[in-house]
Structures are given as structure tokens and as C-alpha cells.
Design an enzyme around this catalytic site. Sequence first.
Site: not given
Length: 225
Positions: A42, A44, A46, A98, A101
Site C-alpha cells: 500500500c 500508505d 506508515r 496492512h 488501511c
Amino acid sequence: MSGLESLLQKNQQWADNIKQGDPDFFRRLSNQQAPEYLWIGCADSRVPANQIVDMMPGELFVHRNVANVVVHTDFNCLSVLQFAVEVLKVKHVLVVGHYSCGGVRAALTNQGFGLISNWLRHVQDVRDKYQDVLATLPSEQDQLDRLCEFNVVEQVGHVCQNSIVQNAWDRGQPLSVNGFIYDVADGVLRDLGLSINGENERVAIQQRSIDELIARPVRSGRSPR
């Protein structure tokens, strides 16, 4: 100091630190890359791929998009997959989702975000496929976590069914396709029981993983694997 100047300064410090430990590192890296892994994850912020698995530059080939989706018409993802498999000869493709999400949450709850809603339709297809299972879970957070897991299982299947991977298996190239999920809350990468080494294994391993997810306790009872 502006934000961009700070980035450049941090980059210089990072490069200097690596060269202190290994003066020839970047010279070797500039000559070739030879990763054993392709990470499909992803976008993302993080979920930084190299840091999560403590790998240096050159050790991990990476493709990231919203909600770690693998679509048979996405030439960006397919180009990365083809280069990784046919040129770099990676040994493992890792599909990594994750928990919590944002893309999966938007798909679960039908949140509209303009253009990206079309992309998240792929995740909504997964949601609809497992709607009966998701409906039995006690909270939206539990539904989100389980959908994040189901999404990884589905995307692993899409990687396996792709002609690039199918052709690699047909010619006897060693290649496994694996599914993992990362927990932002504790930094731990969890194995979803998906490690597929050939088309003859795909259906049985995917179904076993799905059955285990359906039987697994919800978030409060989840334990590292």
C-alpha cells in the site's frame, strides 16, 4: 530551514552514515541491483517497505498503490511485475496489506473520494464477495481488519493468475507468491498462510487461508503469526 532543505540535509546525513560503515556501498549499488523480493504494498506513508523488513537499498524491489491492489489491466503494476520476474529474477513476490488501511475503509463504508472511488471498486468487489462473513463481525473495525486480510488473499490470487507469473512457473523458474499483513499499531508483519509456488497449489492454499481467516477470532483475539 524549509521542509525541502531539511529533506536534503537528512539525505546527506543518511548517505554519509552508510558510507562511514561501508565506503564502497553506493559504488557497488550503482553497478547493479539483485533483489530476491518484489514487494507489492500500500502507498500508505506508515508502511515503508524497506524499513519494515530492515533491508538496505537494492535488496527489495517495490511497487505500491492505494490498498495494495493487483489489477490485470494496470500496466504500471504489470510492468513492475514483469521486470522483477523476467529481468531481476526475484524469487519471492510479497503482497503486503496492512490493518486500518484507509483505502480499504473507504471501500468498506462506501466513502466517495472522486476518481479514487473507481480504483477502490476492486476492493469493494472483495467486500461483496465476503459480505456474509463480514456481516457476522461485531464492529466496523473488526470488519475493516478482516477485509484487509481478505484483500491480501484476493490480490495474491491475482498475482498468481497473471500471465507473467504463469509463464515463469511453466518454464520452471523458482518463484513463490506470498501474502502478509502489517500492523501499524505494533510494527509486526504477519503471515497469512499464503505461500504459493505453482498453479497446482493456488486454489487449495487460497481456500485454506480463507477458511482460517473465517474461523479466526476478531481483532481482540488476534495473535502474531
